[in-house]
Design a protein around this motif. Structure first.
Motif, PDB file in Angstrom:
ATOM      1  N   SER A 130      13.220  60.563  52.161  1.00 47.09           N
ATOM      2  CA  SER A 130      12.127  60.958  53.052  1.00 47.09           C
ATOM      3  C   SER A 130      12.502  60.644  54.497  1.00 47.09           C
ATOM      4  CB  SER A 130      10.856  60.213  52.676  1.00 47.09           C
ATOM      5  OG  SER A 130       9.816  60.465  53.603  1.00 47.09           O
ATOM      6  N   LYS A 131      11.942  61.432  55.409  1.00 49.40           N
ATOM      7  CA  LYS A 131      12.104  61.153  56.831  1.00 49.40           C
ATOM      8  C   LYS A 131      11.015  60.218  57.351  1.00 49.40           C
ATOM      9  CE  LYS A 131      14.737  65.236  58.183  1.00 49.40           C
ATOM     10  NZ  LYS A 131      14.860  66.363  59.154  1.00 49.40           N
ATOM     11  N   GLU A 132      10.057  59.905  56.496  1.00 49.91           N
ATOM     12  CA  GLU A 132       9.022  58.938  56.866  1.00 49.91           C
ATOM     13  C   GLU A 132       9.505  57.542  56.480  1.00 49.91           C
ATOM     14  OE1 GLU A 132       4.797  60.514  56.508  1.00 49.91           O
ATOM     15  OE2 GLU A 132       5.833  61.669  54.960  1.00 49.91           O
ATOM     16  N   VAL A 133      10.391  57.027  57.303  1.00 49.60           N
ATOM     17  CA  VAL A 133      11.125  55.812  56.974  1.00 49.60           C
ATOM     18  C   VAL A 133      10.206  54.614  56.778  1.00 49.60           C
ATOM     19  CG1 VAL A 133      12.901  54.199  57.772  1.00 49.60           C
ATOM     20  CG2 VAL A 133      13.170  56.666  58.185  1.00 49.60           C
ATOM     21  N   SER A 134       9.305  54.379  57.703  1.00 50.53           N
ATOM     22  CA  SER A 134       8.432  53.200  57.633  1.00 50.53           C
ATOM     23  C   SER A 134       7.569  53.217  56.373  1.00 50.53           C
ATOM     24  CB  SER A 134       7.551  53.117  58.873  1.00 50.53           C
ATOM     25  OG  SER A 134       8.337  52.943  60.033  1.00 50.53           O
ATOM     26  N   LYS A 135       7.075  54.386  56.008  1.00 48.29           N
ATOM     27  CA  LYS A 135       6.215  54.500  54.832  1.00 48.29           C
ATOM     28  C   LYS A 135       6.958  54.110  53.560  1.00 48.29           C
ATOM     29  CE  LYS A 135       5.111  58.585  53.284  1.00 48.29           C
ATOM     30  NZ  LYS A 135       4.487  59.931  53.283  1.00 48.29           N
ATOM     31  N   ILE A 136       8.173  54.633  53.383  1.00 42.62           N
ATOM     32  CA  ILE A 136       8.943  54.332  52.173  1.00 42.62           C
ATOM     33  C   ILE A 136       9.391  52.874  52.185  1.00 42.62           C
ATOM     34  CG2 ILE A 136      10.920  55.003  50.765  1.00 42.62           C
ATOM     35  CD1 ILE A 136       8.657  57.088  51.049  1.00 42.62           C
ATOM     36  N   GLU A 137       9.676  52.336  53.363  1.00 44.91           N
ATOM     37  CA  GLU A 137      10.002  50.908  53.462  1.00 44.91           C
ATOM     38  C   GLU A 137       8.855  50.063  52.913  1.00 44.91           C
ATOM     39  OE1 GLU A 137      12.952  49.637  57.066  1.00 44.91           O
ATOM     40  OE2 GLU A 137      10.937  50.278  57.617  1.00 44.91           O
ATOM     41  N   ASN A 138       7.651  50.380  53.324  1.00 46.28           N
ATOM     42  CA  ASN A 138       6.482  49.616  52.886  1.00 46.28           C
ATOM     43  C   ASN A 138       6.288  49.712  51.375  1.00 46.28           C
ATOM     44  OD1 ASN A 138       5.831  48.741  55.479  1.00 46.28           O
ATOM     45  ND2 ASN A 138       4.548  50.530  55.903  1.00 46.28           N
TER      46      ASN A 138
END
Length: 243
Positions: A130-138
């Protein structure tokens, strides 16, 4: 008369030979009168693509029972990820891996024996890009929410990438070339000379590491995927004639 002609021809031959020799010496000295410099280009940037995966498993003496239980877990994981905003096209569930389990033991003589059948172990993994890095990190950091639902889930560490690396590379090459040329001009100036034509340019491989790290460079290039923040470097070697 013939003697004068012969002498004239011989003298002309000597003059031509001297001119050619002088020109060869001049060109030889010119080719040796070069400088080589190495320039460095670097850039720091933040990854814009994350890859994360985890696996889950079920055990049972009956293959169908294990498969059905695994399917239930898969649905729970799928629904959980969807509820956290992960898009369906960002999730990939692998094929189910099936392993037969056996209870092994050592007999009275000390010989290793394969024991009775102990059931099936079924494992499946889910991968997310995913390009939604912060979301997948969480999500990766709070995966205990899935474990608390009774699922044996093993999470891997996220990997970070950058999708615009080609643009970064072009900028670094330009910066490294500029750096090398400025070094060459300074060297020539200090020597009381000036730069001539560029004879040769050699580009090194790109090295991508975590900023302020002590990671080693490799001959074929390094690509750190463990750090979200990255630093890329490249070298350019230029060889100039000096006038």
């Amino acid at each position: 008369m013939r003697t004068y002609i012969a002498v004239a021809i011989a003298a002309l031959g000597i003059m031509i030979a001297a001119a050619l020799l002088g020109n060869a010496i001049k060109n030889r000295n010119k080719s040796e009168n070069t400088i080589s410099v190495t320039g460095l280009g670097s850039k720091t940037f933040t990854s814009d693509l994350i890859a994360w995966s985890g696996s889950f498993s079920k055990n049972s003496f009956e293959l169908k029972t294990a498969y059905d239980a695994l399917a239930v877990d898969r649905k729970i994981i799928y629904d959980y990820l969807k509820s956290k905003g992960v898009k369906e096209n960002e999730m990939v569930f692998s094929a189910v891996d099936i392993q037969k389990q056996f209870r092994n033991f050592t007999d009275a003589s000390g010989n290793y024996q394969q024991g009775e059948f102990a059931g099936y172990n079924l494992t499946q993994s889910v991968s997310i890009k995913s390009k939604e890095v912060s979301k997948i990190e969480n999500i990766s950091r709070n995966i205990t929410e899935i474990i608390n639902r009774g699922i044996e889930f093993t999470s891997s560490s996220p990997q970070y990438f950058y999708t615009k690396l080609a643009n970064v590379k072009l900028q670094m090459i330009a910066n490294a070339t500029k750096d090398a040329k400025e070094r060459a001009e300074k060297i020539a100036e200090n020597a009381g000379s000036s730069l001539g034509n560029l004879k040769k340019a050699t580009m090194g491989v790109i090295q991508i590491t975590a900023p302020n790290s002590n990671e080693d460079y490799s001959y074929g290039g390094t690509y750190n995927t463990a750090s979200k923040e990255k630093e890329a470097t490249i070298t350019i070697k230029l060889e100039y004639e000096v006038d």
